[in-house]
Scaffold this active site. Structure first.
Site, PDB file in Angstrom:
ATOM      1  CE  LYS A 178     -37.547  -1.684  11.651  1.00 55.29           C
ATOM      2  NZ  LYS A 178     -36.748  -1.450  10.448  1.00 55.29           N
ATOM      3  CD  GLU A 253     -26.649 -12.416  18.219  1.00 55.51           C
ATOM      4  OE1 GLU A 253     -25.428 -12.220  18.090  1.00 55.51           O
ATOM      5  OE2 GLU A 253     -27.129 -13.205  19.044  1.00 55.51           O
ATOM      6  CB  CYS A 287     -21.823  -8.838  12.124  1.00 57.43           C
ATOM      7  SG  CYS A 287     -22.506 -10.488  11.931  1.00 57.43           S
TER       8      CYS A 287
END
Ligand code: NAD
Length: 485
Positions: A178, A253, A287
């Site tokens: 997804k 993560e 990130c």
């Protein structure tokens, strides 16, 4: 492949076919650079997720028993297909996400292709251990898990989607994946490419939808053996709590609040230039982006001035205009979050050295969600601004006196994803790098990525590692076979 005609209604991909669920709800997808609606994204129900899981389960035996060379062949075919449609995919990524088109072309889409190529090679090279003793031998089988779930975020959409799917497939699993509901287009286009190349049916199933309905249906599905998710720490915590009763395997993560530690003996110009890149690439929505800049007191003033001068040169605006370095933030709600963070910094007593407000672009982008690159100083390490992830083009500056203070400040965070260290002193570089509580440390560089290396974070930045053999190990179950002579 032609570009998506707007307004579009995306579909799911199950067992190699485009699937529409009559009863499903839809989300509106918006181009963040213009604020205009571009299409609708369906929210797959638990029923549809189950259909995708059954397709993956059905395909598992033939995929997992295919010779590794054949699995590698299919992954390379996907890489070829992505490369052949680089322009269309890059445009779709930019329209969904707001990132500059040049960046989608240079980084996001090429990396999606290299993820498949890298793990195609890994599939053929992966090996397991054996341990021999005087009267026995043990060897370890690494067997695929079965059907696995891959869930990815909006900041590097196809890049991170494929970063999970590729090792899962390489190791012999079948997948229900997804993408983020905010950036669904390139995952949909990947389904079209699978159809075009005749990718084995049911091996990779792509469902669209949000976290609470579709994501949680994947996470809690009893036949899904493992979850790999990249996203916010809050989502990771929720997923871990859902998985705890079933003791399902997971890799998370999550967020970051990454420090740059800049020593006076560094190559000054390079440190300034690269800190701009590490702070503001992709509007700070990576990130791994630097958000806390720690500078040795003796060069603090000089560094601050040089940094602000360079920030002035960052051009913002229409992401389709290749002259712009910065595009739009991903959504109105994210823009509002970043605005609120800067307001908090003001209330905490921070000084805004540059930026700190929305940028109003011209023409068709006048209603876009742009925010000026922002540098703040004067805030202590425990302020909300220096503790909470902003995930936008906002950085803080803090001076330090000694190496030990720099390490203490860098580690004073609930997160532990990445850090950079800037120094010409080799011993200091090794010492500081070893002391930092992060999964990744770059010395005199940022975002240099060798895909064989372990990737991931400590503390609230996640659990587990991706990349290279780490990912292949995550997506396999080790089974020891012991033979006594
Ligand atoms: P998010 O947590 O809102 O969503 C990430 C994905 O998880 C989406 O696909 C979402 O639909 C899904 N999701 C959300 N709640 C879920 C639930 N309860 N069950 C199942 N799925 C759920 O994150 P985002 O806003 O899309 O991405 C930004 C965040 O991702 C930032 O915090 C950033 O630091 C982090 N991130 C981390 C890494 C890394 O490698 N550590 C890389 C990129 C982004």
């Amino acid at each position: 492949m032609s570009i998506l005609q707007t307004p579009y209604r995306l579909t799911h991909w199950i067992e190699g076919a485009s699937v529409v669920e009559d009863s499903s709800d839809h989300l509106t997808n918006v181009n963040p650079a213009t604020g205009q609606t571009i299409g609708e994204v369906p929210i797959a129900s638990a029923r549809l997720v189950d259909k995708a899981v059954q397709a993956a389960q059905h395909a598992f035996f033939s995929w997992s028993t295919l010779p590794a060379e054949d699995r590698a062949h299919w992954l390379n075919r996907l890489a070829d297909a992505i490369e052949s449609e680089l322009d269309v995919l890059a445009l779709a990524e930019t329209i969904d996400n707001g990132k500059p088109l040049w960046l989608s072309k240079k980084m996001d889409i090429p990396r999606a292709a290299s993820n498949f190529r890298f793990f195609a090679a890994a599939a053929t090279q992966f090996a397991s251990e054996s341990h021999s003793g005087p009267s026995s031998i043990d060897y370890t089988l690494r067997q695929p898990l079965g059907v696995v779930g891959c869930i990815s975020p909006w900041n590097l959409p196809l890049y991170l989607f494929t970063w999970k799917i590729a090792p899962a497939l390489a190791a012999g699993n079948t997948v229900v994946a997804k993408p983020s509901e905010v950036t669904p287009s390139t995952a949909y286009l990947l389904g079209l490419l699978m159809e075009r190349i005749g990718f084995p049916r049911g091996v990779l199933n792509i469902v669209q939808g949000d976290g609470p309905t579709t994501g949680e249906s994947i996470v809690t599905h009893p036949q899904i053996k493992a979850i790999s998710c990249t996203g916010s720490t809050r989502a990771g915590q929720r997923i871990a709590s859902l998985l705890a009763p079933g003791l399902k395997k997971y890799s998370l993560e999550l967020g970051g609040k990454n420090a740059a530690v800049i020593f006076a003996d560094t190559d000054f110009d390079n440190a300034v230039k690269e800190t701009i890149r590490s702070s503001f690439t992709n509007q700070g929505e990576i990130c791994l982006c630097t958000s806390r800049i720690l500078v040795e007191q003796s060069i603090y003033e000089r560094f601050r001035m040089a940094l602000v001068e360079r920030v002035k040169q960052l051009t913002i605006g229409d992401p389709l205009n290749e002259a712009n370095k910065q595009g739009a933030l991903v959504s109105r709600s994210h823009l509002e979050k970043v605005q609120q963070c800067v307001e908090t910094a003001r209330q905490e007593g921070g000084t805004i050295l540059i930026g700190g407000e929305r940028f109003v672009a011209e023409g068709s982008c006048a209603a876009g969600y742009f925010f000026k690159p922002t540098v703040i100083e004067g805030l202590g390490p425990d302020t909300q601004t220096n503790q909470e992830e902003i995930f936008g083009p906002v950085i803080t500056l803090q001076p330090f006196q000694h190496e030990s203070e720099a390490i203490e400040l860098a580690n004073r965070s609930g997160y532990g994803l990445a850090a950079t260290v800037w120094t010409s002193d080799l011993q200091k570089a090794h010492r500081v790098a070893a002391s930092l509580q992060t999964g990744i440390v770059w010395v005199n560089s940022w975002l240099y990525r060798d895909l064989r290396t372990p990737f991931g974070g400590m503390k609230n930045s996640g659990l587990g590692r991706e990349g290279g053999w780490e990912a292949m190990r995550f997506f396999t179950e080790p089974k020891n076979i012991s033979i006594r002579f």
